[in-house]
Scaffold this motif. Structure first.
Motif, PDB file in Angstrom:
ATOM      1  N   ARG A  48      10.007  -0.420   0.342  1.00 53.61           N
ATOM      2  CA  ARG A  48       9.239   0.822   0.487  1.00 53.61           C
ATOM      3  C   ARG A  48      10.101   2.064   0.198  1.00 53.61           C
ATOM      4  O   ARG A  48       9.565   3.141  -0.076  1.00 53.61           O
ATOM      5  CB  ARG A  48       8.610   0.910   1.882  1.00 53.61           C
ATOM      6  N   ASN A  51       9.866   3.263  -3.668  1.00 51.78           N
ATOM      7  CA  ASN A  51       8.861   4.201  -4.208  1.00 51.78           C
ATOM      8  C   ASN A  51       8.595   5.354  -3.246  1.00 51.78           C
ATOM      9  O   ASN A  51       7.563   6.010  -3.322  1.00 51.78           O
ATOM     10  CB  ASN A  51       7.559   3.471  -4.584  1.00 51.78           C
ATOM     11  N   LEU A  53       7.836   5.510  -0.139  1.00 55.34           N
ATOM     12  CA  LEU A  53       6.910   5.438   0.987  1.00 55.34           C
ATOM     13  C   LEU A  53       7.690   5.553   2.296  1.00 55.34           C
ATOM     14  O   LEU A  53       7.136   5.918   3.320  1.00 55.34           O
ATOM     15  CB  LEU A  53       6.098   4.146   0.972  1.00 55.34           C
ATOM     16  N   ARG A  82       6.509   7.340  -8.567  1.00 54.89           N
ATOM     17  CA  ARG A  82       5.279   6.649  -8.149  1.00 54.89           C
ATOM     18  C   ARG A  82       4.354   6.364  -9.323  1.00 54.89           C
ATOM     19  O   ARG A  82       3.545   5.438  -9.270  1.00 54.89           O
ATOM     20  CB  ARG A  82       4.562   7.466  -7.076  1.00 54.89           C
ATOM     21  N   MET A  87       2.645  -0.920  -6.528  1.00 56.39           N
ATOM     22  CA  MET A  87       2.920  -1.601  -5.261  1.00 56.39           C
ATOM     23  C   MET A  87       1.718  -2.401  -4.794  1.00 56.39           C
ATOM     24  O   MET A  87       0.577  -1.960  -4.901  1.00 56.39           O
ATOM     25  CB  MET A  87       3.311  -0.595  -4.190  1.00 56.39           C
ATOM     26  N   PHE A  89       0.314  -4.467  -1.399  1.00 53.67           N
ATOM     27  CA  PHE A  89       0.552  -4.477   0.046  1.00 53.67           C
ATOM     28  C   PHE A  89       0.065  -5.773   0.701  1.00 53.67           C
ATOM     29  O   PHE A  89      -0.841  -6.437   0.189  1.00 53.67           O
ATOM     30  CB  PHE A  89      -0.191  -3.302   0.702  1.00 53.67           C
ATOM     31  N   ASN A  93      -5.085  -3.071   0.983  1.00 50.76           N
ATOM     32  CA  ASN A  93      -5.351  -1.634   0.931  1.00 50.76           C
ATOM     33  C   ASN A  93      -6.200  -1.213  -0.264  1.00 50.76           C
ATOM     34  O   ASN A  93      -5.960  -0.177  -0.880  1.00 50.76           O
ATOM     35  CB  ASN A  93      -4.042  -0.831   0.924  1.00 50.76           C
ATOM     36  N   LEU A  94      -7.190  -2.029  -0.582  1.00 52.23           N
ATOM     37  CA  LEU A  94      -8.159  -1.598  -1.594  1.00 52.23           C
ATOM     38  C   LEU A  94      -8.991  -0.473  -0.993  1.00 52.23           C
ATOM     39  O   LEU A  94      -9.084  -0.340   0.227  1.00 52.23           O
ATOM     40  CB  LEU A  94      -9.060  -2.770  -1.992  1.00 52.23           C
ATOM     41  N   PHE A  95      -9.597   0.346  -1.869  1.00 53.87           N
ATOM     42  CA  PHE A  95     -10.421   1.444  -1.388  1.00 53.87           C
ATOM     43  C   PHE A  95     -11.832   0.910  -1.144  1.00 53.87           C
ATOM     44  O   PHE A  95     -12.546   0.593  -2.100  1.00 53.87           O
ATOM     45  CB  PHE A  95     -10.420   2.585  -2.402  1.00 53.87           C
ATOM     46  N   PRO A  96     -12.260   0.807   0.107  1.00 59.36           N
ATOM     47  CA  PRO A  96     -13.521   0.113   0.410  1.00 59.36           C
ATOM     48  C   PRO A  96     -14.759   0.844  -0.064  1.00 59.36           C
ATOM     49  O   PRO A  96     -15.813   0.236  -0.203  1.00 59.36           O
ATOM     50  CB  PRO A  96     -13.507   0.013   1.942  1.00 59.36           C
ATOM     51  N   ARG A 155      -5.076  -3.262  -9.971  1.00 62.42           N
ATOM     52  CA  ARG A 155      -5.089  -1.821  -9.744  1.00 62.42           C
ATOM     53  C   ARG A 155      -3.711  -1.209 -10.011  1.00 62.42           C
ATOM     54  O   ARG A 155      -3.589  -0.156 -10.640  1.00 62.42           O
ATOM     55  CB  ARG A 155      -5.531  -1.530  -8.311  1.00 62.42           C
ATOM     56  N   ALA A 156      -2.688  -1.895  -9.508  1.00 60.70           N
ATOM     57  CA  ALA A 156      -1.319  -1.392  -9.729  1.00 60.70           C
ATOM     58  C   ALA A 156      -0.951  -1.475 -11.208  1.00 60.70           C
ATOM     59  O   ALA A 156      -0.334  -0.566 -11.762  1.00 60.70           O
ATOM     60  CB  ALA A 156      -0.334  -2.177  -8.875  1.00 60.70           C
ATOM     61  N   MET A 159      -1.736   1.299 -14.038  1.00 59.00           N
ATOM     62  CA  MET A 159      -0.867   2.460 -14.298  1.00 59.00           C
ATOM     63  C   MET A 159       0.295   2.091 -15.215  1.00 59.00           C
ATOM     64  O   MET A 159       1.200   2.888 -15.437  1.00 59.00           O
ATOM     65  CB  MET A 159      -0.345   3.025 -12.974  1.00 59.00           C
TER      66      MET A 159
END
Lengths: 248, 223
Positions: A48, A51, A53, A82, A87, A89, A93-96, A155-156, A159
């Motif tokens: 962590r 990046n 965090l 970033r 990253m 996790f 930690n997906l966006f619900p 998702r990562a 980018m």
């Protein structure tokens, strides 16, 4: 070879607790580094720090040529890092509130101003790559844990990171779903992705890692090729740890 | 002594056209106040969770003052007290809207604070790790989720504020209760008129509850 991550004499405290001690670590381009250690040893904190965090108190951390300053200084470097470091996790930690595809498209659209059609095509390609193309318009809560984690990887990747950090990516999964996530990671490694992986999956570490790092109480006490570390650990703490996790 | 009272339906029905004239004021004060209160709530709610003391302290002071004093005192202060300070009268409607705005704003601040703080830290970390700025992470990731959780308590606050407007009869705004008082002064049918007033409040709050339930259901369906 290009060094993607350079840590030099890095120290990190949580209040008075000295969680990372004089960390010297470099990660070369294309290298897969697996970090192992008991829980609370500081292995998650270590990646962590790569990046930003977590802030560190002293020493040097350089990622993709951007130098982070102690105590979260140098916001510019942080922002730059970033964008280039992905990253994954433990808890996904997906966006619900967003669909699977929207989860993947969010950062390219917001951060890189990628046109919607391009971001959409990228998302579909990545979802096919991690084997869940048919789930694109579902919400994360309708997916299994293994599928969610594969979405998080996609998702990562959207980018186009030069380095991927994995923080215990399979620890929250039911046993039968661990394999599908490790398969995706194995593929990534094969394609030459630079990776730092914190995991308890020793089989994966032995098979995929170029280098295994063992952390004990915030210190790197041993590192080397997986076969060397697993079969002939030199440090007695490593020996003790491995005898606990490898003997079943 | 046995009561000779009989509910006079005709008197109740006759009062309706007059009483209904109060509804636009009740709605204007409550919704006008709530809209401003919502804006205040977002601003002060977010300031109250800021780490910097010069944001946090004033916001906390505002919230505590307006939650900790009766809204009746607040509106009396605004209507009778403030004119001394600003050197001119404030019309009752403005005073009413201001009181609802400031009062609901304090409660909504707490709703906003609670909603935002209830979102898992991992969401922010995921946003930041993808390269989103703190602001982008907040508005694209945290806020939409927090807002969804805020809908039930916001609805609750709206209902409380609608009922609070009844207190503003004391400053002479022609809202529902005030209309009732005026009507009773001429007809002496207190029971019937206050009964109708109560029914009208209930009609407003029940419709709102219904709308909120529909919104909640639509909001939750996508998660």
């Amino acid at each position: 070879m290009t060094q993607i991550v350079k840590m030099k004499g890095m120290n990190k405290y949580f209040g008075k607790l000295h969680v990372l001690r004089d960390i010297d670590l470099t990660v070369e381009q294309g290298e897969v580094v697996v970090v192992i250690g008991a829980s609370g040893s500081g292995k998650s904190t270590l990646i962590r720090c790569a990046n930003g965090l977590e802030e560190f108190e002293s020493g040097r951390v350089e990622v993709h040529g951007h130098a982070l300053s102690p105590k979260g200084g140098n916001q510019q470097a942080l922002t730059a890092i970033r964008k280039e470091v992905g990253m994954v996790f433990q808890q996904f930690n997906l966006f619900p509130h967003l669909t699977v595809k929207q989860n993947i498209m969010l950062a390219p659209k917001k951060v890189k101003n990628t046109p919607k059609t391009v971001a959409n095509a990228t998302a579909e390609r990545l979802l096919d790559r991690v084997g869940i193309g048919s789930q694109a318009d579902k919400y994360p809560s309708h997916l299994s844990g293994g599928q969610q984690q594969r979405v998080a990887i996609a998702r990562a990747l959207a980018m186009e990171p030069g380095l991927m950090l994995f923080d215990e990516p399979t620890s929250a999964l039911d046993p039968e779903m661990i394999g599908e996530v490790l398969d995706v990671m194995r593929e990534l490694a094969k394609e030459g992705m630079t990776m730092m992986v914190v995991t308890h999956e020793m089989g994966f570490a032995r098979e995929v890692a170029d280098r295994v790092i063992y952390i004990h109480e915030g210190q790197i006490v041993e590192q080397g090729k997986p076969d060397d570390v697993f079969d002939n650990p030199r440090n007695e703490r490593t020996q003790a740890f491995l005898s606990r996790v490898l003997v079943r | 002594m046995e009561s000779q009272f009989q509910f006079d339906w005709q008197a109740a029905i006759n009062s309706i056209p007059f009483l209904i004239k109060g509804i636009p004021y009740t709605l204007l004060i409550s919704f006008g106040g709530l809209v401003i209160g919502f804006v205040l709530g977002i601003i002060f709610g977010l300031l109250s969770i800021n780490k910097k003391w010069f944001f946090k302290w004033p916001a906390t002071a505002y919230i505590e003052v307006f939650r900790g004093t009766p809204i009746l005192v607040q509106v009396l202060f605004i209507f009778y007290g403030l004119p001394d300070l600003i050197g001119g009268p404030i019309d009752p409607l403005t005073a009413g809207i201001a009181a609802i705005a400031l009062n609901s704003g304090a409660y909504i601040s707490e709703v906003v604070r609670g909603g935002v703080q209830s979102i898992d830290r991992g969401q922010t970390e995921a946003g930041l790790s993808l390269g989103l700025s703190r602001t982008q992470t907040f508005w694209s990731v945290v806020w939409p989720q927090a807002f969804r959780r805020m809908i039930p308590p916001l609805g609750n606050q709206a209902i409380v504020s609608i009922k609070d407007t009844s207190l503003f009869s004391v400053i002479g705004v022609g809202e529902l209760v005030r209309q009732g008082q005026v009507y009773i002064a001429n007809t002496f049918t207190a029971f019937e008129v206050y009964f109708v007033v109560a029914v009208l409040y209930l009609a407003i709050t029940l419709s709102l509850s219904l709308v909120l339930r529909l919104i909640e259901r639509r909001g939750l369906a996508s998660v």
